[in-house]
Write an enzyme that holds these catalytic residues in place. Structure first.
Site, short mmCIF file in Angstrom:
data_model
loop_
_atom_site.label_atom_id
_atom_site.label_comp_id
_atom_site.label_asym_id
_atom_site.label_seq_id
_atom_site.Cartn_x
_atom_site.Cartn_y
_atom_site.Cartn_z
N ILE A 681 0.81 -1.21 0.00
CA ILE A 681 0.00 0.00 0.00
C ILE A 681 0.84 1.26 0.00
O ILE A 681 0.34 2.36 -0.04
CB ILE A 681 -0.98 0.04 1.20
CG1 ILE A 681 -0.22 -0.20 2.50
CG2 ILE A 681 -2.11 -0.95 1.01
CD1 ILE A 681 -1.09 -0.06 3.74
N GLY A 682 2.11 1.11 0.05
CA GLY A 682 2.93 2.32 0.02
C GLY A 682 4.39 1.99 0.09
O GLY A 682 4.79 0.87 0.44
N GLU A 683 5.16 2.97 -0.26
CA GLU A 683 6.62 2.82 -0.21
C GLU A 683 7.13 4.00 0.60
O GLU A 683 7.08 5.14 0.12
CB GLU A 683 7.16 2.84 -1.65
CG GLU A 683 8.65 2.59 -1.77
CD GLU A 683 9.00 1.13 -1.57
OE1 GLU A 683 8.39 0.25 -2.20
OE2 GLU A 683 9.91 0.85 -0.76
N GLY A 684 7.52 3.75 1.83
CA GLY A 684 8.01 4.86 2.66
C GLY A 684 9.50 5.04 2.45
O GLY A 684 10.12 4.31 1.69
N GLY A 685 10.05 6.01 3.11
CA GLY A 685 11.47 6.28 2.99
C GLY A 685 12.30 5.12 3.49
O GLY A 685 13.46 4.97 3.14
N PHE A 686 11.73 4.28 4.29
CA PHE A 686 12.53 3.24 4.93
C PHE A 686 12.04 1.84 4.62
O PHE A 686 12.35 0.91 5.31
CB PHE A 686 12.57 3.48 6.44
CG PHE A 686 13.28 4.75 6.75
CD1 PHE A 686 14.64 4.76 6.97
CD2 PHE A 686 12.59 5.96 6.77
CE1 PHE A 686 15.30 5.94 7.22
CE2 PHE A 686 13.26 7.13 7.03
CZ PHE A 686 14.62 7.13 7.26
N GLY A 687 11.26 1.72 3.61
CA GLY A 687 10.82 0.38 3.25
C GLY A 687 9.39 0.37 2.76
O GLY A 687 8.70 1.38 2.80
N VAL A 689 5.42 -0.77 2.64
CA VAL A 689 4.35 -1.00 3.61
C VAL A 689 3.29 -1.88 2.96
O VAL A 689 2.86 -1.62 1.83
CB VAL A 689 3.72 0.32 4.07
CG1 VAL A 689 2.69 0.07 5.15
CG2 VAL A 689 4.79 1.27 4.57
N ASP A 774 10.82 13.44 14.19
CA ASP A 774 10.09 13.84 12.99
C ASP A 774 8.59 13.89 13.26
O ASP A 774 7.79 13.33 12.52
CB ASP A 774 10.42 12.90 11.83
CG ASP A 774 10.15 13.55 10.48
OD1 ASP A 774 9.94 14.78 10.45
OD2 ASP A 774 10.14 12.83 9.47
#
Ligand SMILES: *[C@@H]1O[C@H](CO)[C@@H](O)[C@H](O)[C@H]1NC(C)=O
Ligand SMILES: *[C@@H]1O[C@H](CO)[C@@H](O)[C@H](O)[C@H]1NC(C)=O
Ligand SMILES: *[C@@H]1O[C@H](CO)[C@@H](O)[C@H](O)[C@H]1NC(C)=O
Length: 971
Positions: A681-687, A689, A774
């Site tokens: 469902i998503g691609e965050g800065g750290f991997g 999801v 953050d």
């Protein structure tokens, strides 16, 4: 005015002068300003300035003009008084000789003047009052003063030394003399007996020796006599009987031997008696039967045995402290007594119903007595301390009603406590937090392994909830400064009672650092904190002075002791025995200060070093969300690198201190259909999801932390989140129109409070301290019920990695980053507090802080808020979409909190638990007003600090409870 007259002699006197002065001023008002003093008095002032080191008197102005810089009007009594009062004031008397004005009073206090007492004072023939307390003056009292007609002399908190001169006896006009907190030595000269007008004589905290001269019996007008903390010898003398007007007698640790003279009973004006720490053989309870006005009675550590006479319970006592004697038998107590300290005696009870009141104004300490266990009440309040009150100690043979300590789960081999501070990890060792506010009669069963018992309150100052924890006043540079930034204080006796230990021999390390008294050329350095430490009731440190031992302020000193544990318990007790100064730098600065405690068995270490480092990495890489719900941690050991059972999941879990559950990797695979791209469902800065579905129907989000694996580490981590139906706060507030949610006022309140609680948890409650780094609206997720969840710990830092702060390259999001962090990479929890402040402004205003709007006349939301605050139009900040549908009081509170949190100076920002209290309306929000231009002018940034420090100290005092201690005005 009645009783207060005697405590406030200083002020009453000053006030009286002021009235006289204003009276005469009114008369001359119509004729313009009063004439200046004669030339020779001006000349004398020049000389006095030179001797004192006073450089800023403006001789081109008229010292008799109270509109000039020579005069500082006192603050009205109803405004918050600064903690350290600076005063620089000269007044004249113009009513003595027609048409002439003469220097009448000189008050220079809190100014750190570093000269000597001025001889030239004697050239001011009309001077009545000289106040020089809290400076850095040296030398002794000049002979020239003997010819003067002084009435009021206060020289407290200086470095004056040498003997008390006999010619003081020539100033027979003296009514008030205070030499408190100096270095005077030698005996009190018999000539003092000539001071027959004396009403207040204060000689506390010097090095006076010998016996009191019998001639003091002539001081028949004496109302206050304070000679605590000196080196007198011999028995307490009998001279008191002629002091029929004496109201306050204070002899704490004067050096004398008992018994307390029976003549005390004829001084029937006495309101307060404080006699403590008598040497010599013991005695029975002294006769005090006739003292009908007595309100505060302290006979502590006076070696008194036998019963407490019943008439004591008839007296209208507000405070009764008979602790540390050998009193036995019954105590009936008096319902009206606010503070009752009967600690450490052999008393047998009973514990009547009223002693156990819920009203927190009443504090009763019966710890360490010999009460029959069968008399234990069915439940206890927080203001009744029954620690070791019962015969046989805590061994009641059943679970105690009042001492609700945890059952021991196993034998422990080590305990580490960060006294007064939050939990922290240093060198692989977890220090338990110890942040309970404390109190005058308090027992806290905090953990399975330790509990504390705290007795006593700080005298002569308003009682505040912050009394029992000291906060550093300067930035600390030592290693492990986290242990020292906050430390636990005790006004009398504080026990750390370590439990559930394996029997055997132990090493106890006590970590100290003097973080309150300074070591600069200022009166702030003149305090002497002196206390004792007992381990297993053995006196291990006597007259310990942290600053002397460390040879500096803000420097750690660690004392190590060997001891033996025989019944699984270890007691470490800190005790104030009346010695040292009590008014420098502030009144109420005294008593034990302990920064951290380490207790380690000599036989078996708890965990291997190796285990700890690994532990640190794993938890260092994983961070979970708020304590409230979810946050499940899946840990995958890909190649079994970390080895079999060495680190159990339970241990990780304990480390995280979260109410978490575990999933197996298999479950995760099943939930995501083997991480099928369709579930991504998503691609965050750290991997990436993934959305996953558990067998019980719960929807989760799984984040694969691929890039977090550092080189050489083979650990792979999955974070499992509750799936957030409502996406992020940012979208809900100011996203594309279709994603915006209608957030009504109660929801906004709930969201704001939820975030605050979450951060308080991460910063203060979790045993691993986490700075998120953050915090912003896009990282705050909303679940189906619009509960806020903190997410994205991609940047989070564990504070254990370094010390109090981390110098690190700033990473975060513009617009939310605290200035000290953005500019200098200086990172502490306060950086998150700042970001929280910004988010709160967004919640309030519904606006996004990232959108530049200089065209609208302000740079950022804080700027807008400050502009509106200055204009008195703060309400305009509230989101217009709410219309009038919001609670104004709550909105104002939230705004004040937001402005306080987003303050440019980290020191001014509250910690998150304070924020929670403020948002919930439990504590007032200190108001600060700043010039909005701060946000456009970086140079001014530093100048704010002083102002903010003041606000902080104001914050300390603004939480004062009712003023139950008699105020001793500073003299
Ligand atoms: C001293 O007072 C004069 C007259 O009020 C004033 O002009 C001058 O600036 C003052 N000097 C200082 C150093 O403040
Ligand atoms: C104090 O008074 C005595 C007797 O009146 C006098 O002899 C002595 O000189 C005085 N001392 C000083 C220092 O003035
Ligand atoms: C005070 O007296 C005690 C003994 O009673 C002595 O140990 C101590 O050194 C004295 N302190 C000073 C400053 O004279």
């Amino acid at each position: 005015m009645g009783r207060s007259t005697c405590f406030q002699t200083g002020h009453i006197f000053g006030f009286f002068l002021l009235l006289v002065f204003m009276g005469s001023n009114n008369k001359v008002e119509s004729q313009a300003e009063p004439p200046p003093p004669p030339k020779d008095e001006i000349q004398a002032l020049h000389e006095i300035a030179a001797e004192l080191g006073k450089k800023d008197w403006n001789f081109s102005e008229n010292p008799c003009n109270n509109k000039s810089s020579w005069y500082t009007p006192p603050l009205p009594p109803n405004v918050p008084q600064p903690t350290v009062v600076k005063n620089s004031s000269v007044t004249c008397n113009c009513s003595l000789n027609a048409g002439q004005c003469h220097i009448y009073t000189i008050r220079l206090s809190g100014l750190d003047l570093s000269g000597v007492l001025p001889r030239s004072l004697s050239k001011l023939p009309y001077l009545k009052e000289i106040v020089l307390f809290r400076n850095f003056l040296s030398g002794t009292i000049p002979r020239e003063w003997a010819t003067m007609k002084l009435e009021f002399v206060s020289l407290s908190s200086n470095r004056l030394s040498g003997p008390v001169p006999s010619y003081l006896g020539n100033i027979t006009t003296l009514t008030v003399l205070s030499l408190e907190d100096n270095l005077f030595s030698g005996t009190i000269p018999p000539e003092m007996g000539k001071l027959v007008n004396m009403e207040t004589l204060i000689l506390n905290a010097n090095y006076l020796t010998g016996q009191l001269p019998p001639a003091l019996a002539n001081l028949v007008r004496l109302k206050q006599f304070r000679i605590s903390s000196n080196n007198f010898t011999g028995k307490l003398p009998n001279i008191f009987q002629s002091w029929k007007q004496l109201q306050i007698l204070e002899i704490q640790a004067g050096g004398f031997e008992g018994p307390i003279p029976s003549t005390l009973s004829v001084m029937n004006s006495l309101v307060e008696i404080r006699i403590t720490d008598l040497h010599g053989e013991g005695s029975r309870f002294p006769n005090l039967q006739n003292l009908k006005n007595l309100s505060r009675l302290v006979l502590r550590s006076c070696n008194i045995s036998g019963p407490i006479p019943p008439y004591i319970w008839e007296m209208p006592l507000q405070t009764l402290d008979l602790s540390f004697n050998k009193l036995e038998g019954n105590f009936s107590g008096n319902e009206k007594t606010l503070f009752m300290f009967l600690t450490s005696n052999l008393l047998t009870g009973p514990i009547t119903e009223w002693i156990n009141t819920r009203d927190s104004h009443y504090q009763r300490d019966l710890s360490y007595n010999n009460i029959s266990a069968s008399l234990e009440p069915a439940s206890c309040t927080e203001h009744l301390n029954l620690f070791k009150s019962f015969s046989g100690g805590n061994n009641l043979g059943r679970q105690s009603n009042c001492l609700k300590n945890f059952p021991c789960s196993k034998d422990w081999y080590s305990v580490h406590i960060n006294c007064g501070g939050g939990s922290t990890t240093i060198g692989g060792i977890n220090y338990d937090g110890d942040e309970d506010l404390g109190g005058p009669a308090k027992y806290f069963p905090l953990k399975e392994t330790w509990e504390t018992s705290s007795t006593g309150y700080f005298w002569d100052t308003s009682i505040t909830s912050k009394d029992y924890i000291a906060q550093n006043v300067s930035f600390l540079k030592m290693n492990n400064s986290e242990l020292y930034t906050r430390a636990r204080l005790s006004p009398l006796s504080l026990t750390y009672y370590i439990r559930c230990l394996a029997n055997g021999s132990y090493t106890v390390k006590l970590h100290f650092a003097e973080i309150v008294i300074r070591d600069n050329s200022s009166f702030q350095s003149l305090g002497r904190r002196v206390f004792n430490v007992y381990i297993q009731e053995k006196l291990e440190l006597k007259d310990f002075n942290i600053k002397n031992a460390a040879k500096a302020a803000d420097k750690e000193v660690i004392r190590s002791f060997k001891t033996v544990v025989r019944d699984k318990t270890l007691s470490i007790r800190f005790h104030w025995a009346g010695k040292g100064t009590t008014a420098t730098p502030k009144r109420g600065t005294y008593g034990p200060l302990i920064s951290a405690i380490s207790v380690e068995s000599d036989s078996k270490p708890l965990v291997s070093k190796e285990w700890n480092t690994k532990m640190k990495f794993v938890v260092g890489a994983v961070v979970s969300v708020m304590c409230l719900i979810v946050l499940i941690l899946g840990i995958l050991w890909r190649r079994g690198y970390l080895g079999g059972g060495k680190m159990s999941r339970e241990q990780v879990l304990r480390g995280l201190d979260l109410q978490a559950g575990f999933f197996t990797f298999k479950q995760m695979k099943a939930a995501t259909n083997n991480f099928h791209p369709a579930n991504k469902i998503g691609e965050g800065g750290f991997g990436s999801v993934y959305k996953g579905l558990l067998l019980d129907g719960t929807i989760i989000a799984i984040k694969q932390l691929s890039t977090l694996s550092r080189q050489g580490d083979r650990t792979n981590l999955l974070l499992v989140y509750e799936y957030m139906e409502n996406n992020s706060l940012a979208r809900a507030l100011s996203g594309p129109n279709e994603s915006q949610l209608k957030l009504d006022w109660p929801t906004r309140q709930k969201i704001c409070l939820g975030i605050a609680k979450g951060l308080a948890f991460l910063h203060e409650e979790s045993s691993l301290k986490i700075v998120h780094r953050d915090i912003k609206a896009t990282n705050l997720l909303l679940d189906r019920d619009l509960n806020a969840k903190i997410s994205d710990f991609g940047l989070a830092k564990f504070v254990e990695e370094e010390n109090t702060h981390m110098s690190t390259e700033a990473a975060g999001t513009i617009g939310y980053m605290a200035p000290e962090y953005a500019l200098w990479g200086y990172l502490t929890y306060k950086a998150d507090v700042y970001s929280f402040g910004i988010v709160t402004l967004e919640i309030l205003s519904g606006k996004n802080n990232l959108k530049r709007r200089s065209e609208e006349g302000y740079v950022c939301l804080q700027d807008l808020a400050l502009v509106l605050q200055q204009a008195g139009r703060l309400m305009e900040l509230v989101d217009s979409r709410l219309g009038t549908e919001f609670n104004e009081e709550e909105a104002i509170r939230m705004m004040k909190v937001a402005l306080l949190c987003s303050n440019p100076a980290p020191a001014a920002r509250p910690i998150m638990s304070e924020v929670v209290n403020m948002l919930e309306g439990r504590t007032p929000v200190p108001e600060i007003t700043m010039d909005p231009s701060i946000f456009r002018d970086e140079e001014r940034f530093g100048a704010l600090r002083e102002q903010l420090n003041q606000i902080q100290s104001h914050r300390m005092t603004s939480s004062q409870s009712s003023d139950s201690a008699a105020m001793l005005q500073d003299l």
